[in-house]
Design an enzyme around this catalytic site. Structure first.
Site, mmCIF file in Angstrom:
data_model
loop_
_atom_site.group_PDB
_atom_site.id
_atom_site.type_symbol
_atom_site.label_atom_id
_atom_site.label_comp_id
_atom_site.label_asym_id
_atom_site.label_seq_id
_atom_site.Cartn_x
_atom_site.Cartn_y
_atom_site.Cartn_z
ATOM 1 C CG HIS A 56 -1.586 1.101 1.424
ATOM 2 N ND1 HIS A 56 -1.877 2.020 1.419
ATOM 3 C CD2 HIS A 56 -3.269 1.056 0.699
ATOM 4 C CE1 HIS A 56 -3.382 2.794 1.121
ATOM 5 N NE2 HIS A 56 -4.117 1.616 1.100
ATOM 6 C CG ASP A 114 -8.656 -4.306 -2.761
ATOM 7 O OD1 ASP A 114 -9.913 -4.231 -2.220
ATOM 8 O OD2 ASP A 114 -7.689 -3.403 -2.862
HETATM 9 N N1 CMC Z 1 3.965 -7.562 -4.338
HETATM 10 C C1 CMC Z 1 5.396 -7.004 -4.730
HETATM 11 N N2 CMC Z 1 6.166 -6.221 -4.769
HETATM 12 C C2 CMC Z 1 5.954 -5.386 -4.714
HETATM 13 C C3 CMC Z 1 3.940 -5.669 -4.292
HETATM 14 C C4 CMC Z 1 3.329 -6.577 -4.568
HETATM 15 N N3 CMC Z 1 2.731 -6.374 -3.856
HETATM 16 N N4 CMC Z 1 3.516 -4.482 -3.786
HETATM 17 C C5 CMC Z 1 4.808 -3.175 -3.868
HETATM 18 N N5 CMC Z 1 6.049 -4.093 -3.835
HETATM 19 C C6 CMC Z 1 7.418 -3.451 -4.341
HETATM 20 C C7 CMC Z 1 7.877 -3.079 -5.429
HETATM 21 O O1 CMC Z 1 8.661 -3.703 -6.690
HETATM 22 C C8 CMC Z 1 9.310 -1.871 -4.951
HETATM 23 O O2 CMC Z 1 10.317 -2.432 -5.246
HETATM 24 P P1 CMC Z 1 11.780 -1.725 -5.414
HETATM 25 O O3 CMC Z 1 11.816 -0.733 -4.094
HETATM 26 O O4 CMC Z 1 12.192 -2.904 -5.515
HETATM 27 O O5 CMC Z 1 11.549 -1.544 -6.757
HETATM 28 C C9 CMC Z 1 8.591 -1.528 -3.866
HETATM 29 O O6 CMC Z 1 7.166 -2.718 -3.451
HETATM 30 C C10 CMC Z 1 7.602 -0.511 -3.739
HETATM 31 O O7 CMC Z 1 6.247 -0.829 -4.440
HETATM 32 P P2 CMC Z 1 5.465 1.258 -5.585
HETATM 33 O O8 CMC Z 1 5.183 0.239 -6.561
HETATM 34 O O9 CMC Z 1 7.220 2.058 -5.010
HETATM 35 O O10 CMC Z 1 4.621 0.988 -4.005
HETATM 36 P P3 CMC Z 1 3.927 2.304 -4.705
HETATM 37 O O11 CMC Z 1 2.842 2.824 -3.024
HETATM 38 O O12 CMC Z 1 3.380 3.257 -5.691
HETATM 39 O O13 CMC Z 1 2.256 1.292 -4.329
HETATM 40 C C11 CMC Z 1 0.499 -0.293 -4.430
HETATM 41 C C12 CMC Z 1 1.514 0.940 -3.946
HETATM 42 C C13 CMC Z 1 -0.507 -0.502 -3.901
HETATM 43 C C14 CMC Z 1 0.378 0.365 -6.720
HETATM 44 C C15 CMC Z 1 1.550 -1.568 -4.532
HETATM 45 O O14 CMC Z 1 1.974 -2.329 -3.311
HETATM 46 C C16 CMC Z 1 0.943 -2.552 -5.792
HETATM 47 O O15 CMC Z 1 0.664 -2.813 -7.370
HETATM 48 N N6 CMC Z 1 -0.004 -4.052 -4.512
HETATM 49 C C17 CMC Z 1 -1.243 -4.802 -5.538
HETATM 50 C C18 CMC Z 1 -2.121 -4.068 -6.022
HETATM 51 C C19 CMC Z 1 -2.505 -3.589 -4.793
HETATM 52 O O16 CMC Z 1 -2.960 -4.640 -3.840
HETATM 53 N N7 CMC Z 1 -3.863 -3.035 -4.584
HETATM 54 C C20 CMC Z 1 -4.810 -2.558 -3.317
HETATM 55 C C21 CMC Z 1 -4.397 -0.925 -3.161
HETATM 56 S S1 CMC Z 1 -5.603 -1.074 -1.305
HETATM 57 C C22 CMC Z 1 -7.097 -0.116 -2.171
HETATM 58 C C23 CMC Z 1 -6.992 0.492 -2.434
HETATM 59 O O17 CMC Z 1 -6.690 1.836 -1.213
HETATM 60 O O18 CMC Z 1 -7.135 0.552 -3.685
#
Ligand code: CMC
Length: 429
Positions: A306, A364
């Protein structure tokens, strides 16, 4: 407050900017005069460090895993209250007295039907249309039906538009479902509670009696509470940005629905269940954990991670309990998908990759299993999220419209394109 100003130095020049302290949470540096004073913009793609507005609705402490609405912890609202009470709280700032609550319930109930012409509007969609596409279109279309509640400068009209949306969203969501499965629309029943009425509009058919199971209605209501608002997330910011131009409120909510649809936001519940079904059995979990950790593989564990929570999402804990309540009530004791989810959670919570990056289950992760057990197809999951989030979008939209400092949202950019050049005739290109 530790500091009341922040000093920015560029070359041999320095400027002071005020620092504001919130009631709780990190201080913010007020850079509204930055461009005027320094000629510079800030650069913050994804708004990771930018507070775009002042708000007193919802507070999240992502490190501690805390979510408060108007100061009340989500755990207490979910355990002691109900969804319409949470709606009242988000809209008006206080929990309602008995009389206020009754009057609010009556007013929402009074608006549950949609204009009969909407039925005809629905038939314009293909039967195989994704229900979220139907929601984007039909909620946007409300702007063409309710002209008497679109003068956003009139407080009374703003409130009527707000109540209409909270009341009609379950009706439209149920219609999207019924249309998708090819069954006749079921009209709202105003003798039922908000969640129970929604379940009957989805699952009743004219051919037989339908009795709402109170345990499942309570679970549905809890799911709505857990999704009601979440501060300045992508869809809420979309609603605020759309509304900042003075746009029609129904159209602003349609914009929020469009944003919510994406798999990184509300679409994750659908993606999480699809992922759990694809994994299928506990012995395949290591393969998927390895994929999630592989930098060259775009796969992510859906329902994990998240932007704000770097701890267990408090909504995920409550959702996990709701999942168990629903499965117990329905007598589902050995659901293989639930077993995969629980084992996956256990492994990920102890795996170095997830621990170091502070990736915990989000709301989720468990909501898909619950919604599936309640009888919803996966493509309805995000629709239910939209239904519940509508009150949050509206409360934030209202707050913005009523904020005397409100301006049209207009971010700037770091331009890296071509500088000025002369037009080249086609023959010379
Ligand atoms: N699985 C594997 N690796 C992950 C995941 C995951 N679900 N989420 C983040 N990472 C890694 C990512 O690869 C990155 O690694 P590095 O620093 O080595 O490049 C690091 O963690 C940080 O990730 P980010 O994408 O920079 O973080 P963000 O804050 O931009 O993204 C997120 C947050 C929710 C989009 C992401 O965690 C994600 O894609 N999760 C899966 C989708 C999901 O479950 N979304 C629902 C969010 S809660 C409901 C809502 O509020 O809508």
């Amino acid at each position: 407050m530790a500091n009341d100003k922040a000093t920015l130095t560029i070359g041999d020049k320095s400027w002071d900017f005020p620092v504001h302290s919130p009631s709780v949470g990190p201080d913010v540096i007020d850079i509204t005069t930055l461009y005027k004073e320094t000629g510079c913009f800030t650069f913050d793609p994804g708004f990771t460090s930018t507070a775009a507005c002042e708000s007193d609705i919802t507070y999240i402490d992502g490190d501690e895993g805390i979510l408060l609405h108007r100061g009340y912890p989500i755990e207490q609202l979910a355990e002691k209250g109900d969804f319409l009470e949470t709606c009242y709280l988000l809209l008006y700032g206080e929990l309602p007295t008995k009389e206020q609550g009754d009057e609010f319930r009556h007013r929402v109930t009074y608006h549950t039907m949609v204009h009969e012409q909407m039925n005809r509007f629905f038939t314009g969609f293909r039967r195989d249309a994704h229900p979220m596409s139907i929601m984007c279109g039909s909620v946007g279309a409300l702007s063409a039906f309710y002209h008497d509640s679109t003068d956003i400068s009139d407080e009374k009209q703003r409130m009527i538009a707000s109540l209409r949306m909270i009341a009609k969203m379950p009706t439209l969501a149920a219609m999207a479902y019924k249309y998708h499965v090819g069954q006749p629309f079921v009209y709202p029943r105003n003798d039922l509670g908000y969640a129970a009425n929604f379940l009957q509009m989805c699952f009743a058919v004219p051919a037989e009696d339908y009795k709402v199971n109170p345990v499942l209605a309570k679970a549905m209501d809890t799911i709505f509470i857990l999704h009601a608002d979440h501060e300045q997330n992508a869809s809420t910011s979309t609603v605020r940005l759309a509304g900042s131009s003075g746009a029609n409120p129904f159209a602003c909510i349609a914009a929020g629905i469009a944003c919510l649809w994406g798999p990184a936001h509300g679409g994750a519940n659908e993606a999480a269940l699809n992922m759990l079904e694809e994994i299928g059995s506990v012995d395949r979990i290591p393969e998927y954990i390895a994929k999630a950790k592989d930098k060259n593989d775009p796969f992510r564990l859906m329902g994990f991670g998240h932007r704000v929570y770097k701890n267990y999402d408090p909504r995920a804990r409550l959702m996990q309990k709701t999942t168990h309540d629903v499965l117990n009530e329905l007598g589902i004791h050995d659901d293989p998908i639930l077993q995969v989810a629980m084992e996956l959670e256990k492994i990920a919570l102890t795996d170095d990759y997830f621990v170091e990056k502070k990736l915990y289950p989000n709301i989720d992760f468990y909501s898909g299993i619950t919604l599936k057990a309640l009888g919803f197809p996966t493509n309805m999951f995000t629709v239910l999220f939209a239904l519940a989030r509508t009150v949050g979008w509206i409360a934030q939209w209202k707050e913005m419209i009523e904020d005397p400092k409100q301006k049209i949202g207009r971010p700037r950019q770091l331009y890296t394109g071509a500088t000025s050049r002369d037009y080249v005739e086609v023959k010379d290109r």
